[in-house]
Motif scaffolding. Structure first.
Motif, PDB file in Angstrom:
ATOM      1  N   THR A 179       0.880  -1.087  -0.062  1.00  0.00           N
ATOM      2  CA  THR A 179       0.059   0.075   0.048  1.00  0.00           C
ATOM      3  C   THR A 179       0.697   1.350  -0.062  1.00  0.00           C
ATOM      4  O   THR A 179       2.134   1.101   0.081  1.00  0.00           O
ATOM      5  CB  THR A 179      -0.812  -0.050   1.288  1.00  0.00           C
ATOM      6  OG1 THR A 179      -0.207   0.083   2.370  1.00  0.00           O
ATOM      7  CG2 THR A 179      -1.648  -1.245   1.271  1.00  0.00           C
ATOM      8  N   PRO A 180       0.288   2.470  -0.203  1.00  0.00           N
ATOM      9  CA  PRO A 180       1.244   3.627   0.076  1.00  0.00           C
ATOM     10  C   PRO A 180       1.922   3.747   1.212  1.00  0.00           C
ATOM     11  O   PRO A 180       3.360   4.044   1.407  1.00  0.00           O
ATOM     12  CB  PRO A 180       0.065   4.548  -0.271  1.00  0.00           C
ATOM     13  CG  PRO A 180      -1.003   4.026  -1.218  1.00  0.00           C
ATOM     14  CD  PRO A 180      -0.781   2.849  -0.754  1.00  0.00           C
ATOM     15  N   ALA A 181       1.211   3.381   2.516  1.00  0.00           N
ATOM     16  CA  ALA A 181       1.830   3.136   3.735  1.00  0.00           C
ATOM     17  C   ALA A 181       3.091   2.187   3.760  1.00  0.00           C
ATOM     18  O   ALA A 181       4.092   2.391   4.387  1.00  0.00           O
ATOM     19  CB  ALA A 181       0.921   3.040   4.783  1.00  0.00           C
ATOM     20  N   GLY A 182       2.902   0.918   2.899  1.00  0.00           N
ATOM     21  CA  GLY A 182       3.900   0.213   2.662  1.00  0.00           C
ATOM     22  C   GLY A 182       5.050   0.576   2.183  1.00  0.00           C
ATOM     23  O   GLY A 182       6.330   0.649   2.551  1.00  0.00           O
ATOM     24  N   HIS A 183       4.919   1.440   1.312  1.00  0.00           N
ATOM     25  CA  HIS A 183       6.035   2.087   0.278  1.00  0.00           C
ATOM     26  C   HIS A 183       6.731   3.038   1.374  1.00  0.00           C
ATOM     27  O   HIS A 183       7.909   3.180   1.073  1.00  0.00           O
ATOM     28  CB  HIS A 183       5.348   2.614  -0.889  1.00  0.00           C
ATOM     29  CG  HIS A 183       5.149   1.631  -2.096  1.00  0.00           C
ATOM     30  ND1 HIS A 183       6.133   1.095  -2.717  1.00  0.00           N
ATOM     31  CD2 HIS A 183       3.961   1.497  -2.503  1.00  0.00           C
ATOM     32  CE1 HIS A 183       5.575   0.258  -3.736  1.00  0.00           C
ATOM     33  NE2 HIS A 183       4.332   0.495  -3.858  1.00  0.00           N
ATOM     34  N   ALA A 184       5.892   3.957   1.983  1.00  0.00           N
ATOM     35  CA  ALA A 184       6.601   4.615   2.945  1.00  0.00           C
ATOM     36  C   ALA A 184       7.557   3.989   4.005  1.00  0.00           C
ATOM     37  O   ALA A 184       8.415   4.838   4.414  1.00  0.00           O
ATOM     38  CB  ALA A 184       5.384   5.588   3.505  1.00  0.00           C
ATOM     39  N   ALA A 185       6.972   3.022   4.378  1.00  0.00           N
ATOM     40  CA  ALA A 185       7.849   2.448   5.458  1.00  0.00           C
ATOM     41  C   ALA A 185       9.046   1.972   5.109  1.00  0.00           C
ATOM     42  O   ALA A 185      10.064   2.046   5.605  1.00  0.00           O
ATOM     43  CB  ALA A 185       6.934   1.062   6.100  1.00  0.00           C
ATOM     44  N   LEU A 186       8.906   1.410   3.560  1.00  0.00           N
ATOM     45  CA  LEU A 186      10.369   0.908   3.347  1.00  0.00           C
ATOM     46  C   LEU A 186      11.288   2.144   2.968  1.00  0.00           C
ATOM     47  O   LEU A 186      12.444   2.036   2.994  1.00  0.00           O
ATOM     48  CB  LEU A 186      10.059   0.189   2.024  1.00  0.00           C
ATOM     49  CG  LEU A 186       9.604  -1.324   2.307  1.00  0.00           C
ATOM     50  CD1 LEU A 186       9.446  -1.905   0.910  1.00  0.00           C
ATOM     51  CD2 LEU A 186      10.632  -2.270   3.092  1.00  0.00           C
ATOM     52  N   ALA A 187      10.752   3.117   2.497  1.00  0.00           N
ATOM     53  CA  ALA A 187      11.478   4.308   1.946  1.00  0.00           C
ATOM     54  C   ALA A 187      12.035   5.123   3.302  1.00  0.00           C
ATOM     55  O   ALA A 187      13.094   5.488   3.182  1.00  0.00           O
ATOM     56  CB  ALA A 187      10.420   5.521   1.332  1.00  0.00           C
ATOM     57  N   SER A 188      11.229   5.041   4.533  1.00  0.00           N
ATOM     58  CA  SER A 188      11.702   5.617   5.656  1.00  0.00           C
ATOM     59  C   SER A 188      13.023   4.782   6.346  1.00  0.00           C
ATOM     60  O   SER A 188      13.726   5.412   6.718  1.00  0.00           O
ATOM     61  CB  SER A 188      10.593   5.724   6.689  1.00  0.00           C
ATOM     62  OG  SER A 188      10.262   4.566   7.156  1.00  0.00           O
ATOM     63  N   VAL A 189      12.889   3.589   6.063  1.00  0.00           N
ATOM     64  CA  VAL A 189      14.164   2.575   6.457  1.00  0.00           C
ATOM     65  C   VAL A 189      15.487   2.831   5.562  1.00  0.00           C
ATOM     66  O   VAL A 189      16.576   2.813   5.989  1.00  0.00           O
ATOM     67  CB  VAL A 189      13.644   0.972   6.445  1.00  0.00           C
ATOM     68  CG1 VAL A 189      14.881   0.159   6.699  1.00  0.00           C
ATOM     69  CG2 VAL A 189      12.518   0.832   7.481  1.00  0.00           C
ATOM     70  N   ALA A 190      15.189   2.989   4.242  1.00  0.00           N
ATOM     71  CA  ALA A 190      16.232   3.317   3.196  1.00  0.00           C
ATOM     72  C   ALA A 190      16.865   4.623   3.861  1.00  0.00           C
ATOM     73  O   ALA A 190      18.140   4.738   3.594  1.00  0.00           O
ATOM     74  CB  ALA A 190      15.572   3.236   1.771  1.00  0.00           C
ATOM     75  N   VAL A 191      16.112   5.630   4.050  1.00  0.00           N
ATOM     76  CA  VAL A 191      16.469   6.744   4.325  1.00  0.00           C
ATOM     77  C   VAL A 191      17.609   6.862   5.843  1.00  0.00           C
ATOM     78  O   VAL A 191      18.396   7.382   5.886  1.00  0.00           O
ATOM     79  CB  VAL A 191      15.417   8.074   4.493  1.00  0.00           C
ATOM     80  CG1 VAL A 191      15.778   9.104   5.061  1.00  0.00           C
ATOM     81  CG2 VAL A 191      14.920   8.143   3.153  1.00  0.00           C
ATOM     82  N   ALA A 192      16.751   6.114   6.644  1.00  0.00           N
ATOM     83  CA  ALA A 192      17.535   6.102   7.917  1.00  0.00           C
ATOM     84  C   ALA A 192      18.891   5.364   7.989  1.00  0.00           C
ATOM     85  O   ALA A 192      19.643   5.314   8.583  1.00  0.00           O
ATOM     86  CB  ALA A 192      16.561   5.292   8.935  1.00  0.00           C
ATOM     87  N   ALA A 193      18.932   4.586   7.039  1.00  0.00           N
ATOM     88  CA  ALA A 193      20.086   3.665   6.791  1.00  0.00           C
ATOM     89  C   ALA A 193      21.335   4.212   6.198  1.00  0.00           C
ATOM     90  O   ALA A 193      21.908   5.071   6.063  1.00  0.00           O
ATOM     91  CB  ALA A 193      19.928   2.228   5.877  1.00  0.00           C
TER      92      ALA A 193
END
Length: 88
Positions: A74-88
């Motif tokens: 979902t859009p929330a799922g995409h955002a969750a993965l994007a936020s992890v990528a940014v934090a790494a």
């Protein structure tokens, strides 16, 4: 959607499940508590699959009860993965 005000913290396993869904490798059963299959094999952590569904991070296509359908982020799922990528 989740009945809690805060989404659950995502474990490494849950993130791997989201990545498998994103890669198009996942299916889920049409059910109130859908089971997740990755590469045709039932996922070892169905509790996390249920949490991902109820938190609105993954969804399945419409189908008959018990039928396996494609799982999607979902859009929330995409955002969750994007936020992890940014934090790494």
């Amino acid at each position: 959607m989740s009945t809690t005000s805060e989404p659950h913290e995502l474990s490494y396993r849950a993130l791997a499940m989201l990545r498998a869904v994103q890669a198009g490798r996942a299916q889920m059963s049409c059910s109130r508590e859908p089971d997740l299959y990755i590469d045709g094999v039932p996922c070892c952590d169905q509790f996390s699959a249920h949490v991902l569904t109820h938190d609105g991070l993954i969804a399945g296509a419409q189908g008959l009860f018990g039928q396996l359908v494609a799982a999607t982020l979902t859009p929330a799922g995409h955002a969750a993965l994007a936020s992890v990528a940014v934090a790494a």
